[in-house]
Design a protein around this motif. Sequence first.
Motif, short mmCIF file in Angstrom:
data_model
loop_
_atom_site.label_atom_id
_atom_site.label_comp_id
_atom_site.label_asym_id
_atom_site.label_seq_id
_atom_site.Cartn_x
_atom_site.Cartn_y
_atom_site.Cartn_z
N LYS A 184 79.66 26.80 114.61
CA LYS A 184 80.47 27.08 113.43
C LYS A 184 81.43 25.92 113.24
O LYS A 184 81.92 25.32 114.20
N ILE A 185 81.68 25.59 112.00
CA ILE A 185 82.50 24.43 111.68
C ILE A 185 83.98 24.77 111.76
O ILE A 185 84.79 24.04 112.30
N LYS A 186 84.36 25.94 111.23
CA LYS A 186 85.74 26.40 111.27
C LYS A 186 85.79 27.83 111.79
O LYS A 186 84.82 28.56 111.71
N GLU A 187 86.94 28.20 112.37
CA GLU A 187 87.08 29.53 112.93
C GLU A 187 86.82 30.62 111.89
O GLU A 187 86.33 31.70 112.20
N SER A 188 87.13 30.33 110.62
CA SER A 188 87.00 31.34 109.57
C SER A 188 85.57 31.49 109.06
O SER A 188 85.25 32.43 108.36
N GLU A 189 84.67 30.53 109.44
CA GLU A 189 83.31 30.58 108.92
C GLU A 189 82.40 31.41 109.81
O GLU A 189 82.62 31.57 111.00
N LYS A 190 81.34 31.93 109.21
CA LYS A 190 80.36 32.70 109.97
C LYS A 190 79.51 31.75 110.81
O LYS A 190 79.35 30.59 110.50
N HIS A 191 78.93 32.29 111.86
CA HIS A 191 78.05 31.49 112.72
C HIS A 191 76.83 31.05 111.93
O HIS A 191 76.30 31.77 111.09
N ARG A 192 76.34 29.85 112.21
CA ARG A 192 75.11 29.38 111.63
C ARG A 192 74.16 29.01 112.76
O ARG A 192 74.58 28.88 113.91
N ASN A 193 72.91 28.83 112.46
CA ASN A 193 71.91 28.56 113.47
C ASN A 193 72.07 27.13 113.99
O ASN A 193 71.79 26.16 113.28
N ALA A 194 72.54 27.00 115.23
CA ALA A 194 72.76 25.69 115.82
C ALA A 194 71.46 24.93 115.97
O ALA A 194 71.42 23.70 115.87
N LEU A 195 70.36 25.66 116.18
CA LEU A 195 69.07 25.02 116.40
C LEU A 195 68.62 24.25 115.16
O LEU A 195 67.94 23.22 115.28
#
Length: 391
Positions: free
Chosen positions: A36-47
């Motif tokens: 995640k880029i910022k604490e407020s953002e949802k998780h995204r697929n790191a893969l």
Amino acid sequence: MAKKPSIHAYSDRTAFERLMVLMATLVRYPGVGECKIKESEKHRNALDAVRAKVLELGSEFQWPPDYPAPATLRKDLETLRDYKILDRRMYRWGYYLGTGAMTLEELQVALHALASQAQYQANPIARRVYQQVSKRLRGLDVEAQGKLFYPVRSHLNRTIVETDPEHLRGSRRDTLFAQLDRLETAILDGQAVELSRSLDLYGRDRYGSTRIWPLQLIYHDIAWYLVYEYVETGQLAVSRLNRFRNYCRFLNQQRPLTIQEQRLEAAHGLLENGWGLYLGELDEQQAELNGTLEPISVKVRFFPPVVNFILEGERRHPHQHIKLGPKDRQGEHQYVDYSLPLPERSLEEFLLWVNRYTDRAKILAPESLAQRHLQSAINLLARYSSTRDRE
């Protein structure tokens, strides 16, 4: 009978190259695959982020456009964990391999120095790098039980001016700090630049544009300074960064890095011989660097209770000499004499240092400097005696 060799999962050349490209990707793009880029953002697929970089690098090997598939890449990452190349933990702030060119202990020392520059010396580049690296290494810090980032050593000297280009932009304090990237590039490329000075607090009428070879950025006491050489004269100088405007124009003049290093070494030779940051005028510098300038013998007598503070400074100056005075009935030294050779250009800054000890210091030589010290005391007494200045 010879033992039949076992076939490894990466015995196939394509599979082996794929694993090597994955490792090369993690080396070339440390932090790739941040969850995640910022604490407020949802998780995204790191893969997905890792795969995008692998595909980019894999194109050099003429791989198919969608090779490798996500499932294959996930298996390769697991293989790196099996061989202890990646740790068995989440890389929430991006994948990286080991600690690069350093051991864990060396990394801790580097992090402490980086944190100090980011926080106290307010280096905006160091601040940005430290924020990125500290995020990336959070998992490693957890494993180290919080010891990785603990500031065992720190340099607390704090800058007294604003250094962040984001805070300076559009304000009256718009300074050369906004051009640091260009300035650092010019230093390493041996590139002459044109700067514009907005402040000259020493009455030398050095305003407006000036053409220089930038040599080094240094932090001293309370601020960042630029070490440089004038293009036209070859004179070396040191100036506060915030006294230049937000302006840095590249000139059509370049020289090898070896010349940059030679001139920087000359500047540091002047700094070592002198006291403070003023490097003097061109003729003084040339004579000093050629060894033909006769230094002035300076001698100051310090009295209690600052005697022990003077004795404590064993490395205050490379050419200093300390002589102990007689002891009193309590076994304490009645005074200590501090002497050293200095170029005339450094006497003003040396006097400022002596003044900090007020009545606990007396200049014995040279006589001209002693008279200036005495006159400062007379002026101070007059200042306190004036009824006009009491409010």
